[in-house]
Design a protein around this motif. Structure first.
Motif, mmCIF file in Angstrom:
data_model
loop_
_atom_site.group_PDB
_atom_site.id
_atom_site.type_symbol
_atom_site.label_atom_id
_atom_site.label_comp_id
_atom_site.label_asym_id
_atom_site.label_seq_id
_atom_site.Cartn_x
_atom_site.Cartn_y
_atom_site.Cartn_z
ATOM 1 N N ASN A 152 0.834 -1.223 0.000
ATOM 2 C CA ASN A 152 0.000 0.000 0.000
ATOM 3 C C ASN A 152 0.864 1.266 0.000
ATOM 4 O O ASN A 152 0.600 2.210 -0.748
ATOM 5 N N LEU A 153 1.911 1.241 0.824
ATOM 6 C CA LEU A 153 2.813 2.409 0.873
ATOM 7 C C LEU A 153 3.471 2.626 -0.491
ATOM 8 O O LEU A 153 3.512 3.751 -1.015
ATOM 9 N N GLU A 154 3.967 1.526 -1.077
ATOM 10 C CA GLU A 154 4.643 1.638 -2.392
ATOM 11 C C GLU A 154 3.680 2.206 -3.436
ATOM 12 O O GLU A 154 4.031 3.115 -4.201
ATOM 13 N N CYS A 155 2.440 1.727 -3.419
ATOM 14 C CA CYS A 155 1.450 2.171 -4.417
ATOM 15 C C CYS A 155 1.131 3.651 -4.208
ATOM 16 O O CYS A 155 1.183 4.456 -5.152
ATOM 17 N N MET A 156 0.907 4.033 -2.950
ATOM 18 C CA MET A 156 0.524 5.420 -2.611
ATOM 19 C C MET A 156 1.635 6.399 -3.006
ATOM 20 O O MET A 156 1.417 7.425 -3.638
ATOM 21 N N ILE A 157 2.873 6.049 -2.647
ATOM 22 C CA ILE A 157 4.010 6.970 -2.877
ATOM 23 C C ILE A 157 4.361 7.024 -4.358
ATOM 24 O O ILE A 157 4.530 8.114 -4.943
ATOM 25 N N THR A 198 19.587 12.703 -11.342
ATOM 26 C CA THR A 198 19.971 13.713 -10.333
ATOM 27 C C THR A 198 18.936 13.796 -9.224
ATOM 28 O O THR A 198 19.151 14.446 -8.220
ATOM 29 N N PHE A 199 17.777 13.127 -9.428
ATOM 30 C CA PHE A 199 16.711 13.146 -8.424
ATOM 31 C C PHE A 199 16.206 11.717 -8.241
ATOM 32 O O PHE A 199 15.795 11.059 -9.205
ATOM 33 N N MET A 200 16.273 11.211 -6.997
ATOM 34 C CA MET A 200 15.830 9.844 -6.708
ATOM 35 C C MET A 200 14.917 9.884 -5.494
ATOM 36 O O MET A 200 15.052 10.761 -4.629
ATOM 37 N N VAL A 201 14.030 8.911 -5.387
ATOM 38 C CA VAL A 201 13.258 8.711 -4.145
ATOM 39 C C VAL A 201 13.295 7.214 -3.833
ATOM 40 O O VAL A 201 12.934 6.402 -4.671
ATOM 41 N N TRP A 202 13.817 6.889 -2.649
ATOM 42 C CA TRP A 202 13.823 5.491 -2.210
ATOM 43 C C TRP A 202 12.522 5.206 -1.488
ATOM 44 O O TRP A 202 12.072 6.030 -0.657
ATOM 45 N N VAL A 203 11.914 4.085 -1.759
ATOM 46 C CA VAL A 203 10.653 3.716 -1.096
ATOM 47 C C VAL A 203 10.894 2.498 -0.206
ATOM 48 O O VAL A 203 11.402 1.473 -0.657
ATOM 49 N N ASN A 204 10.578 2.675 1.094
ATOM 50 C CA ASN A 204 10.584 1.580 2.082
ATOM 51 C C ASN A 204 11.927 0.881 2.248
ATOM 52 O O ASN A 204 11.996 -0.340 2.438
ATOM 53 N N GLU A 205 13.038 1.688 2.196
ATOM 54 C CA GLU A 205 14.319 1.067 2.615
ATOM 55 C C GLU A 205 14.345 1.164 4.134
ATOM 56 O O GLU A 205 13.610 0.450 4.815
#
Ligand code: ADP
Ligand code: DAR
Ligand code: MG
Length: 357
Positions: free
Chosen positions: A147-152, A217-224
């Motif tokens: 759910n978090l991965e989908c939402m973000i 140049t722009f990244m977002v890590w999800v749930n590390e």
């Protein structure tokens, strides 16, 4: 696990830690009286225990910190151990202190750290956010991760211009692609034993992934380690540009998502070392003279509230003389002040290097 089993594991683990030569902040601050006071407590909504908080530090005596918050309530339920550790990590942030409201300022206020490109290989600015009403890694179900991965990722895929990009789930990622992204410092590593011992790697790789723009140049890590890590990177020393790009990405996420915040501690994160404004601004830097002796470099860096890590980040060694040097403090000062402190400290290290060469 039954309460009596938890108690047995806690007593045995505490005994082993007490007898060890651990230098962790957990060992330093978890006195027997605090241990006895907290060992039967649980957080109201998630029933997290003291064992959930300290199991990583009980298993890894070489931890620097040794404690994580399994859920946002843990910082209050187990304040007797979290507060002294927070004050120790974030020098000067005591029980009476309150983290200030956000103030980003302008990236343009920070000139390039190394315009002649003699020392700084690259600059990275990151911050962390937790989604409100979700616990942290140890308490997330497999469905929570999904759910978090989908939402973000849904919000990220609406980004435009310089921030537009693709979301790559870790699940199903080609191993060669994954290795290349890690080796190029874009993607988080796997198998961090501190996170594993904290029960932060369950259901891996479900719900984990990386969002990247075209220019990388722009990244977002999800749930590390945290639900969200917003990351901006620049070749060279243009700290202001990296910082501006991160703020725009963060503000775009904040427009659509609600984050977990505490009136006193600021933005809440899994590890107490990342609370407050959660910013870590770092350079990959070569300092051939003052970097010869790592202990001396760490001492000088410490005077400027800077932390020295290896080339691959935490728990790694410097390769080819490249250190990762970043601000240590994230609590009790605004985002703007944190970036200012890092800019001042790195400039001082470069001046010291120039004097030695
Ligand atoms: P974080 O606190 O952001 O989780 P880590 O120490 O875990 O940082 O490192 C995460 C990744 O970021 C590692 O691959 C590390 O090499 C990379 N990294 C950190 N600072 C820089 C930088 N200035 N330039 C390039 N990569 C960097
Ligand atoms: N490895 C843990 C955490 C230290 C801070 N770094 C984080 N949160 N990534 C330790 O106690 O050493
Ligand atoms: Mg990390």
């Amino acid at each position: 696990m039954a309460p009596c089993e938890i108690l047995e594991l806690l007593e045995a683990g505490y005994q082993r830690l007490a007898e060890s030569d651990s230098q962790s902040l957990l060992k330093k601050h978890l006195t027997k009286s605090i241990f006895d006071k907290l060992k039967t407590k649980v957080t109201p909504s998630y029933c997290s225990t003291l064992l959930d908080c300290i199991q990583s530090g009980l298993c890894n005596h070489d931890s620097a910190v040794g404690i994580y918050a399994p859920d946002p309530e843990a910082y209050k339920t187990f304040a007797d151990i979290f507060d002294p550790i927070i004050s120790d990590i974030h020098k000067g942030f005591g029980k009476a202190n309150k983290h200030p409201a956000s103030c980003y300022g302008y990236g343009a206020d920070f000139p390039n750290l190394d315009p002649e490109q003699k020392y700084v290989v690259s600059t990275r600015v990151r911050c962390a956010r937790s989604i409100q009403d979700f616990p942290f890694n140890p308490c997330l179900s497999e469905e929570d991760y999904r759910n978090l991965e989908c939402m973000i990722s849904k919000v990220l895929l609406t980004f435009c211009h310089e921030h537009s990009g693709k979301y790559l789930p870790l699940k199903g990622m080609d191993k060669e692609v994954q290795k290349k992204l890690i080796d190029n410092h874009y993607l988080f590593k796997e198998g961090d034993r501190f996170l594993q011992a904290a029960n932060a790697s369950r259901f891996w790789p479900t719900g984990r992934g990386i969002f990247m723009n075209r220019d990388r140049t722009f990244m977002v890590w999800v749930n590390e380690e945290d639900h969200i890590r917003v990351i901006s990177m620049e070749r060279g020393g243009d700290l202001g540009r990296a910082y501006e790009r991160m703020i725009i990405g963060l503000e775009s996420l904040a427009f659509s998502l609600k984050f977990s915040c505490d009136k006193r501690l600021g933005n809440l994160t899994f590890c107490p070392s990342n609370l407050g404004n959660t910013i870590r601004a770092s350079v990959h830097i070569r300092l051939p003279h003052i970097g010869k002796d790592k202990a001396k470099l760490e001492e000088l860096a410490g005077k400027h509230n800077l932390q020295v890590r290896g080339t691959s980040g935490e728990h790694s060694e410097a390769k080819d003389g490249v250190y990762d040097i970043s601000n240590k403090r994230r609590m009790g000062l605004t985002e703007y002040q944190t970036i200012g402190e890092m800019h001042k400290g790195i400039s001082a290290l470069i001046e010291a290097e120039c004097r030695e060469s």
